[in-house]
Design a protein around this motif. Structure first.
Motif, mmCIF file in Angstrom:
data_model
loop_
_atom_site.group_PDB
_atom_site.id
_atom_site.type_symbol
_atom_site.label_atom_id
_atom_site.label_comp_id
_atom_site.label_asym_id
_atom_site.label_seq_id
_atom_site.Cartn_x
_atom_site.Cartn_y
_atom_site.Cartn_z
ATOM 1 N N ILE A 52 0.848 -1.193 0.000
ATOM 2 C CA ILE A 52 0.000 0.000 0.000
ATOM 3 C C ILE A 52 0.883 1.242 0.000
ATOM 4 C CG2 ILE A 52 -1.946 -1.111 1.154
ATOM 5 C CD1 ILE A 52 -1.155 0.279 3.736
ATOM 6 N N PHE A 53 0.474 2.238 -0.776
ATOM 7 C CA PHE A 53 1.077 3.568 -0.736
ATOM 8 C C PHE A 53 0.148 4.414 0.120
ATOM 9 C CE2 PHE A 53 2.940 1.676 -4.447
ATOM 10 C CZ PHE A 53 4.233 2.171 -4.472
ATOM 11 N N LEU A 54 0.650 4.899 1.252
ATOM 12 C CA LEU A 54 -0.213 5.471 2.284
ATOM 13 C C LEU A 54 0.194 6.897 2.635
ATOM 14 C CD1 LEU A 54 -2.452 5.062 4.419
ATOM 15 C CD2 LEU A 54 -0.715 4.052 5.912
ATOM 16 N N ASP A 55 -0.694 7.841 2.339
ATOM 17 C CA ASP A 55 -0.486 9.226 2.751
ATOM 18 C C ASP A 55 -0.678 9.314 4.264
ATOM 19 O OD1 ASP A 55 -0.145 11.968 2.722
ATOM 20 O OD2 ASP A 55 -2.201 12.397 2.104
ATOM 21 N N ILE A 56 0.193 10.028 4.956
ATOM 22 C CA ILE A 56 0.075 10.135 6.408
ATOM 23 C C ILE A 56 -1.091 11.030 6.801
ATOM 24 C CG2 ILE A 56 1.196 11.074 8.474
ATOM 25 C CD1 ILE A 56 3.816 10.047 7.449
ATOM 26 N N GLU A 57 -1.275 12.130 6.077
ATOM 27 C CA GLU A 57 -2.302 13.107 6.440
ATOM 28 C C GLU A 57 -3.564 12.855 5.633
ATOM 29 O OE1 GLU A 57 -3.975 16.434 8.402
ATOM 30 O OE2 GLU A 57 -2.246 15.169 8.818
ATOM 31 N N LEU A 58 -4.548 12.184 6.253
ATOM 32 C CA LEU A 58 -5.831 11.913 5.617
ATOM 33 C C LEU A 58 -6.927 12.659 6.369
ATOM 34 C CD1 LEU A 58 -5.410 8.047 5.226
ATOM 35 C CD2 LEU A 58 -5.295 9.719 3.367
ATOM 36 N N LYS A 59 -8.010 12.945 5.694
ATOM 37 C CA LYS A 59 -9.101 13.663 6.346
ATOM 38 C C LYS A 59 -9.761 12.779 7.399
ATOM 39 C CE LYS A 59 -13.079 16.601 5.363
ATOM 40 N NZ LYS A 59 -13.965 17.171 4.325
ATOM 41 N N GLY A 60 -9.792 13.264 8.633
ATOM 42 C CA GLY A 60 -10.456 12.545 9.710
ATOM 43 C C GLY A 60 -9.572 11.600 10.491
ATOM 44 N N MET A 61 -8.444 11.180 9.917
ATOM 45 C CA MET A 61 -7.517 10.296 10.620
ATOM 46 C C MET A 61 -6.170 10.332 9.920
ATOM 47 S SD MET A 61 -8.653 6.402 9.546
ATOM 48 C CE MET A 61 -10.359 6.607 10.042
ATOM 49 N N THR A 62 -5.164 9.733 10.548
ATOM 50 C CA THR A 62 -3.843 9.671 9.936
ATOM 51 C C THR A 62 -3.622 8.303 9.308
ATOM 52 O OG1 THR A 62 -2.697 8.805 11.884
ATOM 53 C CG2 THR A 62 -2.983 11.208 11.746
ATOM 54 N N GLY A 63 -2.570 8.209 8.510
ATOM 55 C CA GLY A 63 -2.210 6.915 7.949
ATOM 56 C C GLY A 63 -1.868 5.908 9.032
ATOM 57 N N PHE A 64 -1.320 6.392 10.153
ATOM 58 C CA PHE A 64 -0.999 5.497 11.262
ATOM 59 C C PHE A 64 -2.276 4.889 11.853
ATOM 60 C CE2 PHE A 64 2.349 8.935 11.611
ATOM 61 C CZ PHE A 64 3.276 8.243 10.848
ATOM 62 N N ASP A 65 -3.352 5.692 11.911
ATOM 63 C CA ASP A 65 -4.637 5.171 12.393
ATOM 64 C C ASP A 65 -5.138 4.051 11.485
ATOM 65 O OD1 ASP A 65 -4.786 7.025 14.512
ATOM 66 O OD2 ASP A 65 -5.611 8.548 13.174
ATOM 67 N N VAL A 66 -4.921 4.220 10.184
ATOM 68 C CA VAL A 66 -5.324 3.178 9.237
ATOM 69 C C VAL A 66 -4.618 1.869 9.570
ATOM 70 C CG1 VAL A 66 -5.192 2.429 6.822
ATOM 71 C CG2 VAL A 66 -5.877 4.776 7.363
ATOM 72 N N LEU A 67 -3.308 1.934 9.791
ATOM 73 C CA LEU A 67 -2.539 0.715 10.055
ATOM 74 C C LEU A 67 -2.985 0.030 11.342
ATOM 75 C CD1 LEU A 67 1.065 1.870 9.075
ATOM 76 C CD2 LEU A 67 -0.568 0.554 7.727
#
Length: 256
Positions: A52-67
């Motif tokens: 996955i190519f994952l942007d750290i700054e996402l609307k509503g949460m961070t890429g770290f939250d996704v992981l």
């Protein structure tokens, strides 16, 4: 067989750029694109990608939250995209993880792809990723990490450091951003998205595509007869909360 790949970024142009760079690489098969964290979590858990190519700054949460919300049996190889998270860059290096520092060049991107193919042979990747996330949580709890207390900005031939607690609001103006502290205005060539990423303390909220406010400088909310809501700051400056940011703003203010 090509490695199943998901691109996660809230900016369409950023997703298209990665997609175009992957077009000539038959080792990777893009199976999904996601523009927010919730969609990304769902697609990862459903499709079990290899990369996955994952942007750290996402609307509503961070890429770290996704992981932290991945429940698939195998942790995919993650390539982080970042513009300002200097702590994270150090952590990526410490745990031998891949990252792209925006804006990145084509050569840097393809070098990253080669490292991905090499990392496919490593069996300790999930352990290193867990160690990285644990270290990130630990540093944030200690008050380190990306919570910036000083905001560095370039002014002529100098870089000055603004006290973020004193920042009242930030307004977009064409290709520039205007940062207001007291009676002073600092003009920088930067986007509100990038500045908000640096102003990660909870008191900064984006209320409009062109406005970030510091909640510690709010005087009151003003409700109009037309279901519009404005924020009046302590200096009596009035800002409209746009409909697309209203729910998030009111939630962060503890009203919803």
């Amino acid at each position: 067989m090509a490695h199943k790949t998901i691109i996660i970024d809230d900016e369409l142009l950023a997703r298209k750029r990665i997609m175009e760079l992957l077009t000539d690489r038959n080792e990777f098969d893009v199976i999904a694109e996601c523009h927010n964290g919730e969609d990304a979590i769902g697609k990862i858990n459903e499709l079990s990608p290899d990369v996955i190519f994952l942007d750290i700054e996402l609307k509503g949460m961070t890429g770290f939250d996704v992981l932290r919300n991945i429940h698939s049996q195998k942790m995919p190889i993650v390539v982080f995209a970042t513009a300002y998270d200097y702590y994270a860059v150090d952590a990526f290096n410490n745990y031998a993880l891949d990252f792209l520092l925006k804006p990145f060049k084509n050569k840097r991107f393809h070098e990253t792809l080669e490292r991905i193919l090499e990392r496919m042979q490593h069996l300790d990747y999930e352990e290193r990723m867990k160690g990285f996330l644990d270290s990130l949580d630990g540093n944030l709890k200690k008050g380190h990490g990306s919570n910036t207390k000083k905001l560095p900005i370039k002014q002529d031939n100098k870089t000055i450091f603004l006290n973020t607690d004193q920042v009242k609001y930030v307004c977009a103006s064409s290709y520039y951003a205007e940062i207001y502290i007291g009676e002073k205005k600092y003009v920088v060539r930067d986007s509100l998205k990038n500045l908000l990423h640096q102003l990660t303390d909870h008191q900064f909220i984006r209320i409009h595509r062109s406005t970030i406010i510091n909640v510690d400088h709010i005087l009151e909310l003003v409700h109009s007869d037309y279901n519009e809501i404005d924020i009046r700051m302590n200096d009596l400056k009035l800002f409209r909360i746009s409909k697309s940011y209203r729910k998030d703003t009111l939630t962060k203010l503890g009203i919803l």
